[in-house]
Design a protein around this motif. Structure first.
Motif, PDB file in Angstrom:
ATOM      1  N   ALA A   1      -4.819  -8.034   5.845  1.00 21.69           N
ATOM      2  CA  ALA A   1      -3.606  -8.633   5.275  1.00 21.69           C
ATOM      3  C   ALA A   1      -3.746 -10.137   5.051  1.00 21.69           C
ATOM      4  O   ALA A   1      -2.968 -10.722   4.296  1.00 21.69           O
ATOM      5  N   GLY A   2      -4.703 -10.765   5.701  1.00 25.57           N
ATOM      6  CA  GLY A   2      -4.921 -12.197   5.503  1.00 25.57           C
ATOM      7  C   GLY A   2      -3.824 -13.070   6.074  1.00 25.57           C
ATOM      8  O   GLY A   2      -3.590 -14.177   5.579  1.00 25.57           O
TER       9      GLY A   2
ATOM     10  N   ALA B   1      -0.223  -6.310   3.865  1.00 28.07           N
ATOM     11  CA  ALA B   1      -1.255  -6.587   2.865  1.00 28.07           C
ATOM     12  C   ALA B   1      -0.750  -6.273   1.462  1.00 28.07           C
ATOM     13  O   ALA B   1      -1.011  -7.020   0.507  1.00 28.07           O
ATOM     14  N   LYS B   2       0.006  -5.195   1.322  1.00 27.55           N
ATOM     15  CA  LYS B   2       0.546  -4.813   0.011  1.00 27.55           C
ATOM     16  C   LYS B   2       1.574  -5.828  -0.468  1.00 27.55           C
ATOM     17  O   LYS B   2       1.570  -6.243  -1.633  1.00 27.55           O
TER      18      LYS B   2
ATOM     19  N   LYS C   1       1.733  -8.924   0.318  1.00 25.27           N
ATOM     20  CA  LYS C   1       1.061 -10.191   0.032  1.00 25.27           C
ATOM     21  C   LYS C   1       0.076 -10.081  -1.120  1.00 25.27           C
ATOM     22  O   LYS C   1      -0.636 -11.054  -1.433  1.00 25.27           O
TER      23      LYS C   1
ATOM     24  N   ARG D   1      -2.654  -8.219  -1.347  1.00 24.54           N
ATOM     25  CA  ARG D   1      -4.047  -8.130  -0.892  1.00 24.54           C
ATOM     26  C   ARG D   1      -4.525  -6.685  -0.741  1.00 24.54           C
ATOM     27  O   ARG D   1      -5.584  -6.443  -0.173  1.00 24.54           O
TER      28      ARG D   1
ATOM     29  N   ASP E   1      -5.218  -3.429  -3.088  1.00 24.73           N
ATOM     30  CA  ASP E   1      -5.185  -2.769  -4.396  1.00 24.73           C
ATOM     31  C   ASP E   1      -5.028  -1.263  -4.204  1.00 24.73           C
ATOM     32  O   ASP E   1      -5.271  -0.729  -3.109  1.00 24.73           O
TER      33      ASP E   1
END
Length: 608
Positions: free
Chosen positions: A317-318, A419-420, A422, A424, A426
């Protein structure tokens, strides 16, 4: 932690109900137990043995009554002796049971001694019983309210007095307590499971609540300032199934719960369709969009789940992620950030340190809160803006197993959702991650098939007194969890280290007498891990390695290898913890320990 059951009825002897409730709460851990009833006076039976032996003593003494309270105690103040066991009496007038800790009990005890009160125990709980009697002037509710205004700390209590033999007063502050509503009878307990089959109508008391129970009515009061005012609490219909506590073909609950993990993980994923913030609550999308940092707060095994998820949250997710031990977090100055998502993790949702840390974070202005928990009705869930309820089912064994793997499952889902949001994640990666996640139950089943090989290792471990656990990267928290499991139930001293830290001190401990357990997935750190293993081998250390099939690691004279069925990429921690659970379980069993009730430990820690 401790267990409470209370009942008042117009139509039956409540003692069998009280004893059955205690048996269902045994999983929480205890070192003494007792029952008190009203029957032409206050009568009680107490024991420092198991509930089954308490039941035998009750039958021998012909203890019966239409009103009673029962308790299992995990010692905090005073050794596990009959005199310290609950219920506590204040003369021949007041009977009380108490979970939690009264922090200012010494001050109150000295005040009461000056009035001539004599104490029979070393507990803080008996002080509260005498304080209630000191305030009693014909109205038990007012006496309890006055006493609670004097005390500091955490409590769940149930009290009755001889002048009002159909009335029980209960209260909670920091320790769980539920009311059960019956027909011509009323109940209270630490857990709905204690009252399974007696009622399906429950009220979950909130902090500061006091309830006045009679056989045909109840009233809840809320503590506001120094006053208690009547309030209405929602009546919830809960099917508190008791069949979940049956052992079936297993020797211990821990073994049963290890083998329940494929089903528990599948159940936790059952309602998941697409990866969407809505899985965590209606406001999740809005909250996740405004988050730039994550703070995870937990204790024990849940803390290790949080440490594992840090690798996912930052790597996939960064998002920067900090992980705090709940019991330490609120006792230091920290730098609050209102854009922080505060994630609390707890099996019970009543863990006192984690609940207090959640409130502390919120008081600092961090109101974006999310709880991952196995109990939908718990205090922690009710205190949080967002939540994800794992579906592990009842976990009886003190050493957590299926709660851990279902927490990891929920945390990986949280990672994908963030992650989605943000940008990040796909669609191709999302589909692959979800494919892996849905395959986890089958993969865990394959790992469980390794049990006979793990049992052979346990025979060697059973005679040891020390062990080291090694892991690298995301598998270091798994090594920590493996060491915790071994020390919890086998009483073998076990420590875990990042394998790269061996040369910075722990290598001094390595010789032929200490087994070194190594978690060896086929990841980017494998070659470095192999070098660390060589360091152990050069010191004549015995390595016990759980290795992915494609690592190329082979058994030799001093290296023992159990091959995992498959390499599972980012979800490998969920698989690798399972054989560590089995190793701890079988080692403890061979050593003859009480696996489900390890010494000095309790299941649900509701005191600091």
């Amino acid at each position: 932690m401790c267990g409470i059951v209370a009942a008042t009825s117009t139509r039956r002897n409540v003692v069998p109900l009280l004893v059955q409730g205690l048996k269902r709460l045994e999983y929480r851990g205890y070192d003494s137990c007792g029952v008190a009833v009203w029957n032409e006076g206050l009568k009680r039976v107490r024991s420092v043995s198991r509930v089954s032996e308490l039941s035998e003593q009750i039958e021998k003494d012909h203890i019966e009554g239409y009103l009673g309270i029962a308790h299992t105690r995990w010692a905090t103040h005073g050794a596990p002796l009959v005199c310290n066991a609950h219920p506590h009496f204040a003369g021949d007038q007041i009977a009380l049971i108490h979970n939690g800790i009264i922090e200012n009990y010494e001050e109150i005890r000295e005040e009461l001694r000056a009035k001539g009160v004599q104490f029979a125990s070393q507990t803080d709980s008996e002080v509260l019983a005498h304080l209630v009697r000191d305030y009693y002037e014909g109205d038990l509710l007012k006496a309890v309210e006055a006493a609670l205004n004097r005390v500091r700390g955490a409590y769940a209590i149930a009290v009755f007095c001889k002048e009002d033999p159909h009335r029980v007063i209960v209260a909670r502050q920091g320790s769980p307590l539920v009311l059960g509503l019956g027909d011509g009878e009323m109940f209270a307990a630490s857990d709905t499971m204690a009252l399974a089959g007696e009622t399906d109508r429950f009220i979950y008391m909130e902090d500061g609540d006091v309830a006045d129970l009679t056989t045909d009515s109840y009233q809840v009061y809320s503590h506001q300032g120094r006053e208690f005012v009547p309030v209405t609490r929602e009546v919830c219909k809960v099917e508190a199934f008791s069949n979940a506590v049956e052992l079936g073909p297993y020797r211990h609950y821990m073994q049963k719960e290890i083998f329940e993990q494929p089903r528990a993980i599948a159940d936790t994923l059952e309602a998941v369709g697409d990866v969407t913030p809505g899985l965590f609550g209606e406001k999740a999308a809005e909250v996740f969009n405004d988050v730039d940092r994550i703070l995870m707060i937990a204790c024990g095994t849940s803390y290790y789940a949080a440490l594992t998820s840090k690798y996912w949250l930052e790597g996939i997710a960064g998002i920067p992620c900090d992980v705090e031990i709940a019991s330490e977090y609120r006792y230091r100055k920290s730098v609050p950030n209102p854009k922080t998502l505060v994630v609390t993790i707890s099996q019970s949702g009543e863990t006192a340190d984690t609940l207090a840390a959640l409130k502390h974070a919120r008081d600092l202005g961090m109101t974006k809160t999310l709880t991952i928990c196995n109990v939908a009705t718990s205090a922690m869930v009710r205190e949080s803006l967002l939540r994800y309820i794992t579906r592990a089912g009842v976990e009886i064994g003190v050493a957590s197993t299926k709660a851990f793997t279902t927490q990891l499952t929920a945390l990986f889902l949280l990672t994908l959702c963030l992650a989605k949001v943000k940008g990040r994640l796909d669609p191709k990666d999302e589909a692959e991650y979800m494919r892996l996640l849905r395959h986890v139950p089958k993969a865990v089943s394959a790992v469980l098939a390794l049990e006979p090989q793990v049992m052979a290792w346990a025979e060697r471990f059973a005679s040891k007194e020390d062990a080291l656990f090694l892991g690298r990267g995301i598998h270091y928290p798994i090594a920590l969890e493996g060491a915790l499991k071994l020390k919890e139930i086998s009483y073998i001293h076990a420590e875990a280290y990042p394998a790269g830290e061996l040369k910075h001190g722990p290598l001094a401990l390595v010789d032929e007498s200490i087994p070194v357990v190594t978690v060896a997935p086929n990841d980017e750190l494998l070659e470095k891990l192999k070098s660390n293993m060589k360091e152990v081998e050069a010191r004549k250390g015995e390595l016990y390695v759980f290795a992915d099939a494609d690592t190329g690691l082979e058994s030799t004279e001093h290296i023992h290898v159990i091959r995992m069925p498959e390499n599972y990429g980012p979800l490998s921690p969920i698989l690798h913890v399972v054989p560590l659970q089995l190793l701890a379980y079988h080692t403890a069993f061979i050593r003859g320990n009480d696996v489900d009730k390890p010494r000095n430990l309790a299941k649900s820690v509701t005191t600091e």
